[in-house]
Design an enzyme around this catalytic site. Structure first.
Site, PDB file in Angstrom:
ATOM      1  N   GLY A  31       0.986  -1.700   0.057  1.00  0.00           N
ATOM      2  CA  GLY A  31      -0.384   0.123  -0.232  1.00  0.00           C
ATOM      3  C   GLY A  31       0.606   1.335  -0.166  1.00  0.00           C
ATOM      4  O   GLY A  31       2.020   1.297  -0.695  1.00  0.00           O
ATOM      5  N   LEU A  33       0.524   3.556  -1.967  1.00  0.00           N
ATOM      6  CA  LEU A  33       0.581   3.610  -2.795  1.00  0.00           C
ATOM      7  C   LEU A  33       1.733   4.847  -4.277  1.00  0.00           C
ATOM      8  O   LEU A  33       1.043   5.958  -3.925  1.00  0.00           O
ATOM      9  CB  LEU A  33      -0.440   3.140  -3.995  1.00  0.00           C
ATOM     10  CG  LEU A  33      -0.470   1.579  -3.624  1.00  0.00           C
ATOM     11  CD1 LEU A  33      -2.346   1.088  -4.596  1.00  0.00           C
ATOM     12  CD2 LEU A  33       0.041   0.938  -3.962  1.00  0.00           C
ATOM     13  N   GLY A  36       5.683   4.035  -9.231  1.00  0.00           N
ATOM     14  CA  GLY A  36       6.064   2.864  -8.939  1.00  0.00           C
ATOM     15  C   GLY A  36       5.391   1.472  -8.845  1.00  0.00           C
ATOM     16  O   GLY A  36       5.622   0.790  -9.785  1.00  0.00           O
ATOM     17  N   HIS A  37       4.815   1.136  -8.118  1.00  0.00           N
ATOM     18  CA  HIS A  37       3.016   0.311  -8.142  1.00  0.00           C
ATOM     19  C   HIS A  37       2.491   0.264  -9.389  1.00  0.00           C
ATOM     20  O   HIS A  37       2.351  -0.839  -9.458  1.00  0.00           O
ATOM     21  CB  HIS A  37       2.577   0.643  -6.799  1.00  0.00           C
ATOM     22  CG  HIS A  37       3.585   0.461  -5.303  1.00  0.00           C
ATOM     23  ND1 HIS A  37       2.984   1.748  -4.582  1.00  0.00           N
ATOM     24  CD2 HIS A  37       4.049  -0.445  -5.000  1.00  0.00           C
ATOM     25  CE1 HIS A  37       4.012   1.228  -3.310  1.00  0.00           C
ATOM     26  NE2 HIS A  37       4.524   0.484  -3.807  1.00  0.00           N
ATOM     27  N   GLN A  61       8.381  -9.018   8.081  1.00  0.00           N
ATOM     28  CA  GLN A  61       9.097  -8.763   7.115  1.00  0.00           C
ATOM     29  C   GLN A  61       9.596  -7.759   7.473  1.00  0.00           C
ATOM     30  O   GLN A  61      10.573  -7.014   7.124  1.00  0.00           O
ATOM     31  CB  GLN A  61       8.849  -8.483   5.637  1.00  0.00           C
ATOM     32  CG  GLN A  61       8.401  -7.461   5.201  1.00  0.00           C
ATOM     33  CD  GLN A  61       7.790  -7.252   3.839  1.00  0.00           C
ATOM     34  OE1 GLN A  61       6.611  -8.424   3.735  1.00  0.00           O
ATOM     35  NE2 GLN A  61       8.097  -6.585   2.920  1.00  0.00           N
ATOM     36  N   GLU A 148      12.166  -3.933  -9.587  1.00  0.00           N
ATOM     37  CA  GLU A 148      13.652  -4.283 -10.046  1.00  0.00           C
ATOM     38  C   GLU A 148      13.686  -3.068  -8.657  1.00  0.00           C
ATOM     39  O   GLU A 148      15.084  -3.352  -8.379  1.00  0.00           O
ATOM     40  CB  GLU A 148      14.433  -3.481 -11.260  1.00  0.00           C
ATOM     41  CG  GLU A 148      13.548  -4.816 -12.348  1.00  0.00           C
ATOM     42  CD  GLU A 148      14.569  -4.479 -13.731  1.00  0.00           C
ATOM     43  OE1 GLU A 148      15.606  -3.370 -13.220  1.00  0.00           O
ATOM     44  OE2 GLU A 148      14.766  -5.255 -14.889  1.00  0.00           O
TER      45      GLU A 148
HETATM   46  P1  AMP Z   1       6.297  -2.308  -1.494  1.00  0.00           P
HETATM   47  O1  AMP Z   1       4.790  -1.498  -1.377  1.00  0.00           O
HETATM   48  O2  AMP Z   1       7.053  -1.417  -1.192  1.00  0.00           O
HETATM   49  O3  AMP Z   1       6.189  -3.980  -0.908  1.00  0.00           O
HETATM   50  O4  AMP Z   1       6.109  -2.713  -3.269  1.00  0.00           O
HETATM   51  C1  AMP Z   1       5.412  -3.241  -4.028  1.00  0.00           C
HETATM   52  C2  AMP Z   1       5.814  -3.562  -4.970  1.00  0.00           C
HETATM   53  O5  AMP Z   1       5.490  -2.527  -6.005  1.00  0.00           O
HETATM   54  C3  AMP Z   1       7.437  -4.046  -5.424  1.00  0.00           C
HETATM   55  O6  AMP Z   1       7.752  -5.231  -5.903  1.00  0.00           O
HETATM   56  C4  AMP Z   1       8.196  -3.567  -5.225  1.00  0.00           C
HETATM   57  O7  AMP Z   1       9.569  -3.751  -5.584  1.00  0.00           O
HETATM   58  C5  AMP Z   1       7.731  -2.554  -6.568  1.00  0.00           C
HETATM   59  N1  AMP Z   1       8.103  -1.297  -6.442  1.00  0.00           N
HETATM   60  C6  AMP Z   1       8.711  -0.875  -4.861  1.00  0.00           C
HETATM   61  N2  AMP Z   1       8.657   0.795  -5.968  1.00  0.00           N
HETATM   62  C7  AMP Z   1       8.881   0.799  -7.520  1.00  0.00           C
HETATM   63  C8  AMP Z   1       9.713   1.552  -8.060  1.00  0.00           C
HETATM   64  N3  AMP Z   1       9.865   2.784  -7.586  1.00  0.00           N
HETATM   65  N4  AMP Z   1       9.220   0.988  -9.548  1.00  0.00           N
HETATM   66  C9  AMP Z   1       9.065   0.355  -9.778  1.00  0.00           C
HETATM   67  N5  AMP Z   1       8.757  -0.647  -8.479  1.00  0.00           N
HETATM   68  C10 AMP Z   1       9.267  -0.068  -7.144  1.00  0.00           C
END
Ligand code: AMP
Length: 283
Positions: A31, A33, A36-37, A61, A148
């Site tokens: 969340g 968001l 990137g998400h 985690q 990534e």
């Molecule tokens: P998180 O909510 O931080 O657990 O991220 C969820 C997904 O979004 C994970 O696969 C992250 O690698 C991806 N993610 C987070 N930030 C970025 C970003 N700046 N660019 C691409 N993917 C992202």
């Protein structure tokens, strides 16, 4: 857009789509968001008939010293963004649904998880591997999308899916950055205005190292030393700055190749930032 808060509801909806032979994509998130998400959602939208996004701040985690309590939670804003992006189903499990009483199972991926972030975040990748395994089995999508941005996590998820014969394609999506290069992250909101200004130096230093090693692949020791000094000079405390092989994450210490990646984690005040780049980017 449907919302499921139980595994039973999630499976009921997905089963209907499966009957129609539709391709299902899953985007797991915690969340808060950002774009990137949304890049992950767009990739899923482009390749799948149905897109499921999960929102779950996974306590397993976070180490006891970490930011579980203060991690941003913005369900209403998240749902608006997902609806606008054409997501079909949002899975928001309650804690008991993911971890019922007497939950006793841990998924541990060895080899990929001891170094880099694993060396600084006790138990982190066990928590990630366990929750991602559960999400993949709960949803059983055709493909699941990971950024990534969290490169070590992407490799861990690929490995566990392969090792456990989970029949899901694990897709990696390139890092989305702000105009000054800072990788988007839910944790960027912790940064003060001054820290936000400093933060752009992380991507700049990684890019400088990637370009230098593309020109001179044996200059690893020199470039890591220069890069570490530049990061400290900018105001970061460096957790690690290393060159790693992009699939096995093995340390690369003598000669970089187009399969090498420069990986870093730094602290800026209370905020931890990670980033990584392929060496080939600069070639
Ligand atoms: P998180 O909510 O931080 O657990 O991220 C969820 C997904 O979004 C994970 O696969 C992250 O690698 C991806 N993610 C987070 N930030 C970025 C970003 N700046 N660019 C691409 N993917 C992202």
């Amino acid at each position: 857009m449907e919302i499921a808060r139980s595994v039973a509801d999630l499976r009921r909806l997905i089963a209907l789509w499966r009957k129609g032979d539709e391709r299902v994509g899953l985007v797991p998130t915690m969340g808060a968001l950002h774009q990137g998400h949304m890049a992950l959602v767009r990739a899923a939208r482009a390749e799948c008939d149905r897109v499921v996004t999960s929102i779950f701040v996974n306590p397993k985690q976070f180490a006891p010293t970490e930011d579980l309590g203060s991690y941003p939670r913005r369900e209403a804003a998240d749902l608006e963004m997902l609806q606008a992006a054409g997501v079909d189903l949002v899975f928001i499990p309650v804690l008991d649904e993911m971890y019922p009483p007497n939950f006793s199972t841990t998924v541990r991926v060895t080899g990929l998880t001891e170094g880099l972030c694993g060396a600084h975040r006790a138990g982190h990748f066990d928590g990630v591997a366990t929750v991602v395994t559960k999400l993949l089995i709960q949803c059983l999508p055709d493909a699941a999308y990971f950024g990534e941005k969290d490169y070590q996590q992407l490799m861990v998820v690929r490995r566990l899916a392969r090792d456990l014969d989970i029949p899901v394609h694990i897709a990696g999506v390139p890092t989305v950055r702000d105009a000054d290069g800072l990788a988007l992250s839910s944790r960027n909101i912790y940064l003060s205005a001054e820290e936000r200004r400093i933060a752009s130096n992380l991507a700049r230093v990684l890019r400088t190292i990637a370009m230098a090693l593309a020109r001179d692949p044996t200059a690893i020791a020199r470039e890591i030393a220069r890069g570490s000094a530049a990061l400290q000079q900018a105001g970061f405390a460096v957790e690690y700055l290393e060159i790693r092989e992009s699939e096995t994450l093995a340390a690369v210490t003598s000669e970089a190749t187009t399969r090498s990646r420069v990986c870093a984690a730094v602290r800026l005040g209370k905020t931890r930032l990670i980033d990584s780049m392929p060496i080939a980017l600069a070639a």
